[in-house]
Scaffold this active site. Structure first.
Site, PDB file in Angstrom:
ATOM      1  N   LYS A  80       7.756  -0.629   5.676  1.00 14.77           N
ATOM      2  CA  LYS A  80       6.643   0.052   5.019  1.00 14.77           C
ATOM      3  C   LYS A  80       5.349  -0.477   5.631  1.00 14.77           C
ATOM      4  O   LYS A  80       5.245  -1.681   5.915  1.00 14.77           O
ATOM      5  CB  LYS A  80       6.706  -0.239   3.513  1.00 14.77           C
ATOM      6  CG  LYS A  80       5.664   0.463   2.663  1.00 14.77           C
ATOM      7  CD  LYS A  80       5.917   0.169   1.194  1.00 14.77           C
ATOM      8  CE  LYS A  80       4.921   0.821   0.263  1.00 14.77           C
ATOM      9  NZ  LYS A  80       5.266   0.595  -1.157  1.00 14.77           N
ATOM     10  N   SER A 155       5.522   4.514  -4.012  1.00 15.66           N
ATOM     11  CA  SER A 155       4.744   4.629  -2.796  1.00 15.66           C
ATOM     12  C   SER A 155       5.542   4.408  -1.513  1.00 15.66           C
ATOM     13  O   SER A 155       5.057   4.716  -0.432  1.00 15.66           O
ATOM     14  CB  SER A 155       3.592   3.616  -2.833  1.00 15.66           C
ATOM     15  OG  SER A 155       4.114   2.296  -2.940  1.00 15.66           O
ATOM     16  N   SER A 179       7.871   1.371  -6.916  1.00 13.64           N
ATOM     17  CA  SER A 179       7.681   2.028  -5.621  1.00 13.64           C
ATOM     18  C   SER A 179       8.843   1.973  -4.642  1.00 13.64           C
ATOM     19  O   SER A 179       8.789   2.635  -3.605  1.00 13.64           O
ATOM     20  CB  SER A 179       6.440   1.485  -4.933  1.00 13.64           C
ATOM     21  OG  SER A 179       5.335   2.197  -5.399  1.00 13.64           O
TER      22      SER A 179
HETATM   23  N1  GLN Z   1       3.618   4.295  -9.051  1.00 10.63           N
HETATM   24  C1  GLN Z   1       3.154   3.001  -9.473  1.00 10.63           C
HETATM   25  C2  GLN Z   1       1.663   2.896  -9.296  1.00 10.63           C
HETATM   26  O1  GLN Z   1       1.102   3.780  -8.725  1.00 10.63           O
HETATM   27  C3  GLN Z   1       3.874   1.930  -8.766  1.00 10.63           C
HETATM   28  C4  GLN Z   1       3.354   1.664  -7.390  1.00 10.63           C
HETATM   29  C5  GLN Z   1       4.083   0.558  -6.717  1.00 10.63           C
HETATM   30  O2  GLN Z   1       5.126   0.110  -7.185  1.00 10.63           O
HETATM   31  N2  GLN Z   1       3.536   0.088  -5.608  1.00 10.63           N
HETATM   32  O3  GLN Z   1       1.051   1.953  -9.716  1.00 10.63           O
END
Ligand code: GLN
Length: 486
Positions: A80, A155, A179
């Site tokens: 990532k 993400s 994410s």
């Molecule tokens: N969707 C969650 C957020 O936007 C988790 C994001 C993540 O785990 N990096 O905060």
């Protein structure tokens, strides 16, 4: 030499490399071609073509000499793009970091290299890992490989697409509130968020440091193990890392599913979950019971409270973590000739809307008296959720719950509710710092992946993986199935 089956299990590919049925160079070349062929899904932000091929050749030469190779030698792995790398740029999906080249490698990157992995590229993400769709990435619009009109989740959406489509044998993501697990569920792959402290965060660009954890995405549960083993262990550069061994038979290590007690949540707790995902959960429970596990009704604090608390806590941490993007230390080279104030505001303007919203919310919570009250409440809920999980996991081996309330949703005109609820069932394990895994459970009638989540005891990824293996129903992606959907 016939082209390798790129969606085969990582363990099968490793075996083929080991026996010489396949060379690392052939596998890397085929993977690079697959990255090119699946480019319309926009999984990758950067492809590490020449260095990956050179590294693969080196792996082959080491093997040919009969010298020791690492446990991931020759396997193509994607990162990532919020894990810093010396060899490739790191952008975090942000315009602000365009052209940024880190002066060091993240510890997990070093450990992948030490294990011999071929690092094929950096994958797309929501800007600074904030989001659940990967659409807040400033430079790409990743698409779900099962239906390009839908989101891949986020993400770590790029990593999930790459693994699902055979454009990497496995990938690393990061999971702050879901994410890794949520995009894994949307793309039909396995996603493990290890216990907080299991993997080093050194070199993982910080979003909310209390919850950030590097995670692993793979096509099969068994494929997680070698990657986890290569990455785990204490790191002097991250004092939150722990020396707990990954696989050590202990009194709490159940050897048979019959020794497992699985916590199952009541229907009321699962309100809002699509019926087919409720059925998926029920079928999983039945299968576990048929394998001899004891299923026990349990309950936890309401998921919506956990979500609201997570949103507040992560925003205030993001607020302080993102303060370093001030045009002095990182980013926005064109602002360097400006006076300081102009430099800061020009740099800040480069943030996308999602990041700006989080920063505003975070500064409100930190500076306004009403915000302060909300923050105190969020901290209390954090403690409640943390304690409730610990109490529960003294009674049961793990908890079975959905990953998300819905299957992958459309990329455009997503109802705000759907977006807001995407993290409903993943944030609990994040607040509690527990290991959690998203396990594929086949496809629905529309050909979209279904999944369930298991949350385990601290540092007991071993049991989590063992139980997950009993219930996984891999989703087999192919160009043909994708072409039919496009
Ligand atoms: N969707 C969650 C957020 O936007 C988790 C994001 C993540 O785990 N990096 O905060």
């Amino acid at each position: 030499m016939p082209s390798p089956n790129l969606t085969a299990p990582l363990t099968t590919l490793a075996q083929a490399l080991h026996t010489g049925a396949l060379t690392a160079h052939e596998l890397t070349e085929a993977t690079l071609q697959q990255i090119q062929a699946t480019q319309p899904y926009e999984a990758y932000l950067y492809v590490n073509r020449a260095p990956a091929l050179a590294w693969a050749q080196q792996c082959d030469a080491t093997r040919a000499r009969g010298a020791m190779t690492g446990c991931l030698a020759g396997l193509p792995i994607a990162l990532k793009d919020n894990l810093v790398t010396q060899e490739m740029p790191t952008t975090c999906g942000s315009r602000l970091l365009a052209g940024y080249q880190a002066p060091y490698d993240a510890t997990v990157v070093t450990r992948l290299r030490d294990a011999g992995a071929v690092l094929v590229g950096k994958t797309a993400l929501d800007e600074f890992a904030m989001g659940s769709t990967s659409q807040s990435c400033a430079t790409s619009a990743p698409k779900n490989p099962w239906d390009a009109a839908r989101v891949p989740g986020g993400s770590s959406g790029g990593s999930a697409i790459a693994v699902a489509t055979g454009a990497a044998a496995a990938a690393l993501g990061s999971d702050t509130g879901g994410s890794v697990r949520q995009p894994a569920a949307f793309c039909g792959v396995v996603g493990l968020k290890p216990t907080y402290g299991r993997l080093s965060r050194f070199g993982l660009v910080a979003f909310a440091s209390s919850f950030d954890q590097v995670g692993i995405l793979s096509r099969y549960v068994a494929d997680v193990e070698p990657v986890l083993l290569a990455l785990a262990g204490p790191d002097p550069c991250d004092t939150t890392t722990h020396a707990a061994p990954v696989f050590s038979p202990s009194p709490s290590f159940p050897l048979h599913l019959a020794d497992c007690r699985i916590g199952v949540l009541p229907e009321a707790w699962l309100q809002g979950v699509e019926p087919e995902l409720q059925q998926t959960l029920e079928r999983t429970r039945e299968e576990l019971a048929a394998h001899g596990a004891t299923c026990v009704p349990v309950t936890l604090p309401p998921p919506r409270e956990a979500l609201t608390a997570y949103q507040a806590l992560s925003a205030v941490e993001a607020m302080s973590n993102l303060a370093r993007y001030d045009g002095l230390r990182y980013g926005c080279a064109k602002a360097l000739t400006q006076p300081f104030d102009a430099r800061v505001s020009q740099t800040r303007a480069e943030f996308g809307n999602e990041a700006k919203c989080r920063l505003l919310w975070g500064s409100f919570l930190l500076t306004d008296p009403a915000g302060h009250e909300l923050l105190c409440r969020a901290r209390a809920v954090w403690r409640q959720v943390h304690d409730a999980y610990r109490t529960l996991l003294a009674e049961v081996t793990l908890v079975l719950l959905p990953v998300t309330p819905s299957v992958a949703f459309p990329r455009l005109d997503t109802p705000p509710d759907t977006l807001a609820n995407a993290d409903l069932f993943t944030v609990g394990a994040s607040l509690a710092g527990l290991p959690a895994i998203s396990v594929p459970r086949g496809l629905n009638a529309q050909g979209l992946p279904l999944a369930v989540q298991l949350v385990g005891r601290t540092f007991d990824e071993a049991t989590l993986l063992r139980v997950a293996q009993h219930v996984e129903q891999p989703c087999h992606w192919s160009e043909r199935s994708a072409a039919e959907l496009l």
